[in-house]
Design a protein around this motif. Structure first.
Motif, PDB file in Angstrom:
ATOM      1  N   ALA A 204       0.863  -1.184   0.000  1.00  0.00           N
ATOM      2  CA  ALA A 204       0.000   0.000   0.000  1.00  0.00           C
ATOM      3  C   ALA A 204       0.895   1.227   0.000  1.00  0.00           C
ATOM      4  CB  ALA A 204      -0.913   0.017   1.219  1.00  0.00           C
ATOM      5  N   ASP A 205       0.704   2.100  -0.977  1.00  0.00           N
ATOM      6  CA  ASP A 205       1.445   3.356  -1.069  1.00  0.00           C
ATOM      7  C   ASP A 205       0.481   4.491  -0.763  1.00  0.00           C
ATOM      8  OD1 ASP A 205       4.028   2.329  -2.046  1.00  0.00           O
ATOM      9  OD2 ASP A 205       2.863   1.743  -3.800  1.00  0.00           O
ATOM     10  N   VAL A 206       0.697   5.167   0.352  1.00  0.00           N
ATOM     11  CA  VAL A 206      -0.151   6.280   0.773  1.00  0.00           C
ATOM     12  C   VAL A 206       0.601   7.574   0.454  1.00  0.00           C
ATOM     13  CG1 VAL A 206      -1.300   7.398   2.722  1.00  0.00           C
ATOM     14  CG2 VAL A 206      -1.212   4.888   2.592  1.00  0.00           C
ATOM     15  N   THR A 207      -0.006   8.419  -0.363  1.00  0.00           N
ATOM     16  CA  THR A 207       0.622   9.669  -0.775  1.00  0.00           C
ATOM     17  C   THR A 207       0.110  10.813   0.090  1.00  0.00           C
ATOM     18  OG1 THR A 207       0.825   8.851  -3.027  1.00  0.00           O
ATOM     19  CG2 THR A 207       1.020  11.229  -2.720  1.00  0.00           C
ATOM     20  N   PHE A 208       1.069  11.558   0.654  1.00  0.00           N
ATOM     21  CA  PHE A 208       0.756  12.713   1.496  1.00  0.00           C
ATOM     22  C   PHE A 208       1.345  13.961   0.861  1.00  0.00           C
ATOM     23  CE2 PHE A 208       2.181  15.635   4.911  1.00  0.00           C
ATOM     24  CZ  PHE A 208       0.951  15.928   5.468  1.00  0.00           C
ATOM     25  N   GLN A 209       0.520  14.977   0.716  1.00  0.00           N
ATOM     26  CA  GLN A 209       0.955  16.269   0.178  1.00  0.00           C
ATOM     27  C   GLN A 209       0.814  17.312   1.286  1.00  0.00           C
ATOM     28  OE1 GLN A 209       2.223  17.224  -2.917  1.00  0.00           O
ATOM     29  NE2 GLN A 209       2.533  19.122  -1.823  1.00  0.00           N
ATOM     30  N   PRO A 210       1.949  17.832   1.813  1.00  0.00           N
ATOM     31  CA  PRO A 210       1.837  18.853   2.858  1.00  0.00           C
ATOM     32  C   PRO A 210       0.942  20.007   2.394  1.00  0.00           C
ATOM     33  CG  PRO A 210       4.099  18.128   2.657  1.00  0.00           C
ATOM     34  CD  PRO A 210       3.341  17.518   1.498  1.00  0.00           C
ATOM     35  N   GLY A 211       0.079  20.430   3.268  1.00  0.00           N
ATOM     36  CA  GLY A 211      -0.852  21.513   2.961  1.00  0.00           C
ATOM     37  C   GLY A 211      -2.165  21.017   2.373  1.00  0.00           C
ATOM     38  N   THR A 212      -2.176  19.795   1.859  1.00  0.00           N
ATOM     39  CA  THR A 212      -3.384  19.218   1.263  1.00  0.00           C
ATOM     40  C   THR A 212      -3.863  18.020   2.069  1.00  0.00           C
ATOM     41  OG1 THR A 212      -2.703  19.925  -0.943  1.00  0.00           O
ATOM     42  CG2 THR A 212      -4.367  18.196  -0.836  1.00  0.00           C
ATOM     43  N   GLY A 213      -2.949  17.126   2.396  1.00  0.00           N
ATOM     44  CA  GLY A 213      -3.299  15.920   3.138  1.00  0.00           C
ATOM     45  C   GLY A 213      -3.034  14.676   2.314  1.00  0.00           C
ATOM     46  N   ILE A 214      -3.701  13.608   2.670  1.00  0.00           N
ATOM     47  CA  ILE A 214      -3.554  12.354   1.937  1.00  0.00           C
ATOM     48  C   ILE A 214      -4.305  12.501   0.624  1.00  0.00           C
ATOM     49  CG2 ILE A 214      -4.124   9.886   1.924  1.00  0.00           C
ATOM     50  CD1 ILE A 214      -3.692   9.954   4.976  1.00  0.00           C
ATOM     51  N   THR A 215      -3.590  12.299  -0.469  1.00  0.00           N
ATOM     52  CA  THR A 215      -4.179  12.513  -1.796  1.00  0.00           C
ATOM     53  C   THR A 215      -4.513  11.219  -2.514  1.00  0.00           C
ATOM     54  OG1 THR A 215      -1.981  12.671  -2.791  1.00  0.00           O
ATOM     55  CG2 THR A 215      -3.030  14.741  -2.088  1.00  0.00           C
ATOM     56  N   GLY A 216      -4.103  10.089  -1.992  1.00  0.00           N
ATOM     57  CA  GLY A 216      -4.448   8.828  -2.620  1.00  0.00           C
ATOM     58  C   GLY A 216      -3.722   7.657  -1.995  1.00  0.00           C
ATOM     59  N   ILE A 217      -4.266   6.480  -2.271  1.00  0.00           N
ATOM     60  CA  ILE A 217      -3.662   5.223  -1.828  1.00  0.00           C
ATOM     61  C   ILE A 217      -3.664   4.293  -3.024  1.00  0.00           C
ATOM     62  CG2 ILE A 217      -3.860   3.226  -0.296  1.00  0.00           C
ATOM     63  CD1 ILE A 217      -5.437   5.080   1.630  1.00  0.00           C
ATOM     64  N   HIS A 218      -2.517   3.698  -3.288  1.00  0.00           N
ATOM     65  CA  HIS A 218      -2.450   2.714  -4.367  1.00  0.00           C
ATOM     66  C   HIS A 218      -2.066   1.366  -3.777  1.00  0.00           C
ATOM     67  CE1 HIS A 218      -2.285   1.227  -8.411  1.00  0.00           C
ATOM     68  NE2 HIS A 218      -1.159   0.587  -8.089  1.00  0.00           N
ATOM     69  N   LEU A 219      -2.914   0.374  -4.020  1.00  0.00           N
ATOM     70  CA  LEU A 219      -2.643  -0.992  -3.592  1.00  0.00           C
ATOM     71  C   LEU A 219      -2.077  -1.768  -4.768  1.00  0.00           C
ATOM     72  CD1 LEU A 219      -6.030  -1.676  -1.747  1.00  0.00           C
ATOM     73  CD2 LEU A 219      -3.808  -1.253  -0.665  1.00  0.00           C
ATOM     74  N   THR A 220      -1.026  -2.522  -4.527  1.00  0.00           N
ATOM     75  CA  THR A 220      -0.456  -3.406  -5.529  1.00  0.00           C
ATOM     76  C   THR A 220      -0.412  -4.791  -4.920  1.00  0.00           C
ATOM     77  OG1 THR A 220       0.936  -1.610  -6.370  1.00  0.00           O
ATOM     78  CG2 THR A 220       1.548  -3.844  -7.012  1.00  0.00           C
ATOM     79  N   VAL A 221      -1.060  -5.749  -5.588  1.00  0.00           N
ATOM     80  CA  VAL A 221      -1.081  -7.111  -5.066  1.00  0.00           C
ATOM     81  C   VAL A 221      -0.674  -8.095  -6.154  1.00  0.00           C
ATOM     82  CG1 VAL A 221      -3.571  -7.436  -5.511  1.00  0.00           C
ATOM     83  CG2 VAL A 221      -2.415  -8.843  -3.787  1.00  0.00           C
ATOM     84  N   THR A 222       0.176  -9.025  -5.763  1.00  0.00           N
ATOM     85  CA  THR A 222       0.550 -10.148  -6.613  1.00  0.00           C
ATOM     86  C   THR A 222       0.141 -11.398  -5.855  1.00  0.00           C
ATOM     87  OG1 THR A 222       2.433  -8.924  -7.493  1.00  0.00           O
ATOM     88  CG2 THR A 222       2.457 -11.309  -7.785  1.00  0.00           C
ATOM     89  N   GLY A 223      -0.552 -12.289  -6.558  1.00  0.00           N
ATOM     90  CA  GLY A 223      -1.042 -13.474  -5.888  1.00  0.00           C
ATOM     91  C   GLY A 223      -0.649 -14.767  -6.568  1.00  0.00           C
ATOM     92  N   ASP A 224      -0.448 -15.768  -5.752  1.00  0.00           N
ATOM     93  CA  ASP A 224      -0.264 -17.131  -6.223  1.00  0.00           C
ATOM     94  C   ASP A 224      -1.540 -17.861  -5.822  1.00  0.00           C
ATOM     95  OD1 ASP A 224       0.532 -19.663  -6.948  1.00  0.00           O
ATOM     96  OD2 ASP A 224       2.227 -19.751  -5.556  1.00  0.00           O
ATOM     97  N   VAL A 225      -2.411 -18.077  -6.817  1.00  0.00           N
ATOM     98  CA  VAL A 225      -3.727 -18.646  -6.545  1.00  0.00           C
ATOM     99  C   VAL A 225      -3.976 -19.788  -7.528  1.00  0.00           C
ATOM    100  CG1 VAL A 225      -6.183 -18.157  -6.210  1.00  0.00           C
ATOM    101  CG2 VAL A 225      -4.498 -16.333  -5.865  1.00  0.00           C
ATOM    102  N   PRO A 226      -3.669 -21.017  -7.128  1.00  0.00           N
ATOM    103  CA  PRO A 226      -3.869 -22.154  -8.027  1.00  0.00           C
ATOM    104  C   PRO A 226      -5.322 -22.263  -8.494  1.00  0.00           C
ATOM    105  CG  PRO A 226      -2.573 -22.805  -6.121  1.00  0.00           C
ATOM    106  CD  PRO A 226      -3.085 -21.412  -5.857  1.00  0.00           C
ATOM    107  N   GLY A 227      -5.493 -22.506  -9.795  1.00  0.00           N
ATOM    108  CA  GLY A 227      -6.823 -22.724 -10.355  1.00  0.00           C
ATOM    109  C   GLY A 227      -7.584 -21.470 -10.717  1.00  0.00           C
ATOM    110  N   LEU A 228      -6.980 -20.299 -10.564  1.00  0.00           N
ATOM    111  CA  LEU A 228      -7.682 -19.048 -10.867  1.00  0.00           C
ATOM    112  C   LEU A 228      -6.956 -18.314 -11.978  1.00  0.00           C
ATOM    113  CD1 LEU A 228     -10.113 -17.344  -9.842  1.00  0.00           C
ATOM    114  CD2 LEU A 228      -8.492 -16.089  -8.426  1.00  0.00           C
ATOM    115  N   ASP A 229      -7.727 -17.781 -12.925  1.00  0.00           N
ATOM    116  CA  ASP A 229      -7.109 -17.012 -14.010  1.00  0.00           C
ATOM    117  C   ASP A 229      -6.961 -15.545 -13.604  1.00  0.00           C
ATOM    118  OD1 ASP A 229      -9.643 -15.846 -14.309  1.00  0.00           O
ATOM    119  OD2 ASP A 229     -10.048 -16.803 -16.228  1.00  0.00           O
TER     120      ASP A 229
END
Length: 141
Positions: free
Chosen positions: A83-108
């Motif tokens: 999870a990457d939480v972006t903070f801009q001083p004077g504005t606040g939290i401007t966004g969150i980006h989640l990046t997930v990689t999974g090993d899930v047998p049987g799923l495309d």
């Protein structure tokens, strides 16, 4: 049954020159230094509210996705979430980006992305952060 978890911060001084210590009181696993500089500039061995939010969000999302995948008959072998939480001083939290990689047998890939999007929308931390734009990149390993 509802649970309550507690963290506390002892702060000394003003915003720019002050410093604090965040204690993870419920678990007792640690006390971490925090300053304005660690929030708005270089962490330099200290944490920030945004890093703590990132930790909460990445773990909550991983739990929600794991549960959903298992419930659909495709339990994951491994999920790696950032999870990457972006903070801009004077504005606040401007966004969150989640990046997930999974090993899930049987799923495309399409099924994994769909499950990840659902977890992003419905994990309790995502719901608590609805005032923030949350984006996602999901792929199979």
């Amino acid at each position: 049954m509802a649970t309550t978890r507690t963290a506390r911060t002892a702060w000394e001084g003003n915003l720019l020159d002050g410093k604090g210590r965040v204690t993870l009181a419920s678990s007792g696993i640690g006390e971490y230094p925090v300053t304005w500089a660690s929030r708005a500039e270089d962490p330099n061995g200290r944490t920030s509210p945004e890093e703590l939010i990132a930790a909460a969000h990445s773990s909550c999302f991983s739990m929600a996705l794991s549960h959903a995948l298992a419930g659909a008959g495709n339990p994951p072998t491994r999920l790696d979430t950032q999870a990457d939480v972006t903070f801009q001083p004077g504005t606040g939290i401007t966004g969150i980006h989640l990046t997930v990689t999974g090993d899930v047998p049987g799923l495309d890939e399409a099924g994994f992305v769909k499950a990840a999007e659902d977890a992003k929308a419905n994990c309790p931390v995502s719901k608590a952060l609805t005032g923030t734009t949350i984006t996602l990149t999901a792929k199979l390993a």
